[in-house]
Design an enzyme around this catalytic site. Structure first.
Site, PDB file in Angstrom:
ATOM      1  N   ARG A  63      -3.681   1.879  22.757  1.00  0.00           N
ATOM      2  CA  ARG A  63      -3.104   1.511  24.041  1.00  0.00           C
ATOM      3  C   ARG A  63      -2.125   0.363  23.769  1.00  0.00           C
ATOM      4  O   ARG A  63      -2.435  -0.570  23.031  1.00  0.00           O
ATOM      5  CB  ARG A  63      -4.188   1.053  25.026  1.00  0.00           C
ATOM      6  CG  ARG A  63      -5.285   2.068  25.275  1.00  0.00           C
ATOM      7  CD  ARG A  63      -4.758   3.358  25.840  1.00  0.00           C
ATOM      8  NE  ARG A  63      -3.949   3.137  27.032  1.00  0.00           N
ATOM      9  CZ  ARG A  63      -2.999   3.962  27.437  1.00  0.00           C
ATOM     10  NH1 ARG A  63      -2.695   5.032  26.731  1.00  0.00           N
ATOM     11  NH2 ARG A  63      -2.324   3.712  28.537  1.00  0.00           N
ATOM     12  N   ASN A 108      -4.865   4.401  33.356  1.00  0.00           N
ATOM     13  CA  ASN A 108      -5.848   3.306  33.333  1.00  0.00           C
ATOM     14  C   ASN A 108      -7.198   3.755  33.887  1.00  0.00           C
ATOM     15  O   ASN A 108      -8.249   3.375  33.362  1.00  0.00           O
ATOM     16  CB  ASN A 108      -5.339   2.106  34.149  1.00  0.00           C
ATOM     17  CG  ASN A 108      -4.423   1.215  33.335  1.00  0.00           C
ATOM     18  OD1 ASN A 108      -4.252   1.405  32.140  1.00  0.00           O
ATOM     19  ND2 ASN A 108      -3.839   0.222  33.996  1.00  0.00           N
ATOM     20  N   GLU A 151       0.940   5.239  34.693  1.00  0.00           N
ATOM     21  CA  GLU A 151       0.213   4.116  34.084  1.00  0.00           C
ATOM     22  C   GLU A 151      -1.092   3.843  34.836  1.00  0.00           C
ATOM     23  O   GLU A 151      -2.140   3.614  34.226  1.00  0.00           O
ATOM     24  CB  GLU A 151       1.083   2.849  34.094  1.00  0.00           C
ATOM     25  CG  GLU A 151       2.386   2.930  33.315  1.00  0.00           C
ATOM     26  CD  GLU A 151       2.184   3.123  31.822  1.00  0.00           C
ATOM     27  OE1 GLU A 151       1.049   2.983  31.338  1.00  0.00           O
ATOM     28  OE2 GLU A 151       3.179   3.430  31.135  1.00  0.00           O
TER      29      GLU A 151
END
Lengths: 143, 134
Positions: A105, A51, A47
């Site tokens: 997302r 990002n 994650e």
């Protein structure tokens, strides 16, 4: 257990997301984590790195840095980009919030990092990038 | 019912694969997509366009995601499934099969398990989907 540290630097490319999470997971195996703990770490790293690729560098070229430390029964993972930065960290950390819904997302990235790690710290400055520091204690169930 | 078994010759017409990250098979209005690579942002981006093109061009209404060969999915997988759910909502269903405990936790935490049916394997999913049609 003595302190152990590793440093990774790689291009901000989506194909490196799997490399990053597997590398961190492999480094942590010295702490004898359970399969679930390894899975937690892989998810959190994935994650954080995603990002950097999607939000930090917005798909453009850049370098992502990971520093991973193991000490006693703690794993600390720092993920850093020199990208655009986060305007409002509190907002970004709200579950289901995403600044890029057009890219599908889910807005669950920070929620997953919080859920799967024991501590999460996010530092960011617009125009200077973002640093995420995550900590997890390994082997809590067995101790 | 037109059924096409996945095979080398069938791949071009009714199935396909790219870099072996995934294989898909279409039978009537149903698409089975079997993941061979962990479902992260990279793989989700790769699959998204393929699935949407097939839904639009082939009239696919039902999608079965087969996770039996993978052990990892992150929030990008949630985005992928949610996006396809929105696309076929009202006309079809989405099922996930072969889910390991790690992916199961992701489905539970995200709440996706409330809108996506879960079955042990593809055969069970097909059976339930066919029963639901009757």
């Amino acid at each position: 257990m003595l302190k152990n540290k590793m440093h990774l630097e790689f291009d901000s490319k989506s194909e490196n997301e799997s490399f990053a999470r597997v590398a961190v997971a492999a480094f942590c195996t010295r702490l004898d984590p359970t399969i679930e703990e390894i899975s937690d770490i892989k998810t959190a790293v994935s994650e954080a790195v995603t990002n950097c690729v999607v939000h930090g560098y917005e798909g453009k070229d850049g370098t992502i840095t990971i520093e991973c430390t193991t000490q006693e029964d703690w794993v600390t993972v720092l993920v850093h980009d020199d990208g655009v930065g986060i305007e409002n960290i509190n907002k970004a950390m709200e579950p289901l919030f995403t600044s890029k819904p057009e890219l599908e997302r889910s807005g669950m990235g920070f929620s997953f990092m919080e859920a799967f790690m024991d501590e999460l710290e996010v530092n960011s400055k617009m125009g200077y990038g973002t640093t995420v520091i995550m900590k997890k204690r390994i082997g809590v169930i067995n101790k | 019912m037109t059924t096409h078994l996945l095979g080398f010759l069938a791949l071009n017409k009714n199935g396909g694969c790219k870099g072996m990250d995934y294989i898909y098979m279409i039978t009537d209005d149903r698409m089975i997509i079997s993941l061979n690579a962990d479902l992260d942002h990279h793989v989700a981006d790769e699959i998204r366009g393929v699935i949407d093109k097939i839904i639009d061009e082939r009239g696919v209404k039902h999608i079965i995601f087969d996770f039996s060969k993978i052990s990892f999915m992150d929030s990008a997988g949630i985005g992928l499934i949610m996006g396809r759910y929105k696309k076929i909502r009202g006309i079809g269903r989405i099922a996930v099969v072969g889910v390991n405990p790690s992916i199961e936790r992701i489905l539970q935490i995200s709440g996706l398990h409330k809108i996506v049916k879960e079955f042990p394997d593809v055969a069970h999913a097909i059976k339930k989907m066919q029963e639901a049609k009757v």
